[in-house]
Design an enzyme around this catalytic site. Sequence first.
Site, PDB file in Angstrom:
ATOM      1  N   HIS A 176     -35.094   6.124  -0.220  1.00  0.00           N
ATOM      2  CA  HIS A 176     -34.269   4.909  -0.143  1.00  0.00           C
ATOM      3  C   HIS A 176     -32.801   5.309  -0.316  1.00  0.00           C
ATOM      4  O   HIS A 176     -32.485   6.214  -1.097  1.00  0.00           O
ATOM      5  CB  HIS A 176     -34.694   3.913  -1.228  1.00  0.00           C
TER       6      HIS A 176
ATOM      7  N   GLU B  63     -30.488   4.054  -1.929  1.00  0.00           N
ATOM      8  CA  GLU B  63     -29.997   4.001  -3.310  1.00  0.00           C
ATOM      9  C   GLU B  63     -30.375   5.282  -4.058  1.00  0.00           C
ATOM     10  O   GLU B  63     -29.617   5.754  -4.912  1.00  0.00           O
ATOM     11  CB  GLU B  63     -30.549   2.750  -4.016  1.00  0.00           C
TER      12      GLU B  63
ATOM     13  N   GLU C  39     -32.822   1.211   7.335  1.00  0.00           N
ATOM     14  CA  GLU C  39     -32.042   0.345   6.460  1.00  0.00           C
ATOM     15  C   GLU C  39     -30.568   0.768   6.503  1.00  0.00           C
ATOM     16  O   GLU C  39     -30.165   1.686   5.775  1.00  0.00           O
ATOM     17  CB  GLU C  39     -32.545   0.455   5.018  1.00  0.00           C
TER      18      GLU C  39
ATOM     19  N   SER D 164     -30.914  -7.103   3.900  1.00  0.00           N
ATOM     20  CA  SER D 164     -30.611  -8.546   3.891  1.00  0.00           C
ATOM     21  C   SER D 164     -31.554  -9.363   4.778  1.00  0.00           C
ATOM     22  O   SER D 164     -31.134 -10.330   5.413  1.00  0.00           O
ATOM     23  CB  SER D 164     -29.145  -8.795   4.259  1.00  0.00           C
TER      24      SER D 164
ATOM     25  N   LYS E 150     -37.159  -3.015  -6.633  1.00  0.00           N
ATOM     26  CA  LYS E 150     -36.125  -2.152  -7.236  1.00  0.00           C
ATOM     27  C   LYS E 150     -36.241  -2.189  -8.772  1.00  0.00           C
ATOM     28  O   LYS E 150     -37.346  -2.303  -9.293  1.00  0.00           O
ATOM     29  CB  LYS E 150     -34.725  -2.554  -6.733  1.00  0.00           C
TER      30      LYS E 150
ATOM     31  N   ASN F 262     -39.541  -4.683  -1.988  1.00  0.00           N
ATOM     32  CA  ASN F 262     -39.067  -3.641  -2.900  1.00  0.00           C
ATOM     33  C   ASN F 262     -38.335  -4.336  -4.044  1.00  0.00           C
ATOM     34  O   ASN F 262     -37.230  -4.826  -3.863  1.00  0.00           O
ATOM     35  CB  ASN F 262     -38.130  -2.706  -2.120  1.00  0.00           C
TER      36      ASN F 262
ATOM     37  N   GLY G 212     -28.426  -5.508   0.425  1.00  0.00           N
ATOM     38  CA  GLY G 212     -27.931  -6.278  -0.714  1.00  0.00           C
ATOM     39  C   GLY G 212     -26.573  -6.915  -0.477  1.00  0.00           C
ATOM     40  O   GLY G 212     -25.945  -7.407  -1.407  1.00  0.00           O
TER      41      GLY G 212
HETATM   42  P1  PGA Z   1     -32.038  -6.216   0.477  1.00  0.00           P
HETATM   43  O1  PGA Z   1     -32.598  -4.738   0.178  1.00  0.00           O
HETATM   44  O2  PGA Z   1     -33.143  -6.950   1.206  1.00  0.00           O
HETATM   45  O3  PGA Z   1     -31.745  -6.799  -0.873  1.00  0.00           O
HETATM   46  O4  PGA Z   1     -30.834  -6.062   1.329  1.00  0.00           O
HETATM   47  C1  PGA Z   1     -33.345  -4.053   1.128  1.00  0.00           C
HETATM   48  C2  PGA Z   1     -33.779  -2.725   0.582  1.00  0.00           C
HETATM   49  O5  PGA Z   1     -32.975  -2.042  -0.055  1.00  0.00           O
HETATM   50  O6  PGA Z   1     -34.937  -2.304   0.774  1.00  0.00           O
END
Ligand code: PGA
Length: 251
Positions: free
Chosen positions: A93, A95, A162, A208, A11, A9, A168
């Site tokens: 997601h 976010e 997640e 992560s 983003k 992803n 992140g």
């Molecule tokens: P990350 O993000 O691997 O940077 O922690 C995962 C995600 O949001 O899909």
Amino acid sequence: MRQQLSAGNWKMNGTTAQLDELRALVAAHKAPGCAVLICPPATLIAAAADVARGSSIAIGAQDCHAAASGAHTGDLSAPMLVDAGATHVILGHSERRADHGETDAGIRAKTEAAVTAGLVPIVCVGETLAQREAGETLKVITTQLNGSLPDAAPAGLVVAYEPVWAIGTGRVATTDQIAQVHDAMRAALTERFGVDVADATSLLYGGSVKPDNAAEIFATSNVDGALVGGASLRAADFSPIVTALSDASQP
Ligand code: PGA
């Protein structure tokens, strides 16, 4: 049986220069032992699909609107994403739940729209740190799962667990924490949709995931792959994750 999937992803990262990373992935994984997906920002979907055409790497989107068309300035519908070359779409997601107030009911409508258009939905669920510390993790996950999935669960559905606190942050969930949630998700899917649909659903872990923790995560109960953010931006990081899943998927 269900697909083992290594999904990236990107983003809100990347302009056309970023497609060099996709080119490197295409070159590195001509016959991977798992499915590989990259979800670039919408501006790059068509160009990414061109780069990946004829390769073993699929291209996905990061969101879609619940309607097929209409007066929704700035939004993109599932049929438009298919037209641009997407085969999958990430929905719900954390976010988007946080930044855009997305609700389970809204995500469910988007999931239905994605399935109608022929996209594979990757429906995301995950608890916040406060919810985990309050002992509410499994309740939050099953509530999100039940609310975000339509009654007619599509074959080949993908669900991503997640934990919000692991995205992140460099703070990865322990394999015990992942196993507990993934086992509970498989049980909840079995209860609602029956064993055939539950067995055909790929359960991804996200938060992560890096080259150095991927193998351990892929060896965890009911983990069928990963949804990778930061480490998907560079082929040098994502490639070993794809290889780790390929290795874990060998009988
Ligand atoms: P990350 O993000 O691997 O940077 O922690 C995962 C995600 O949001 O899909």
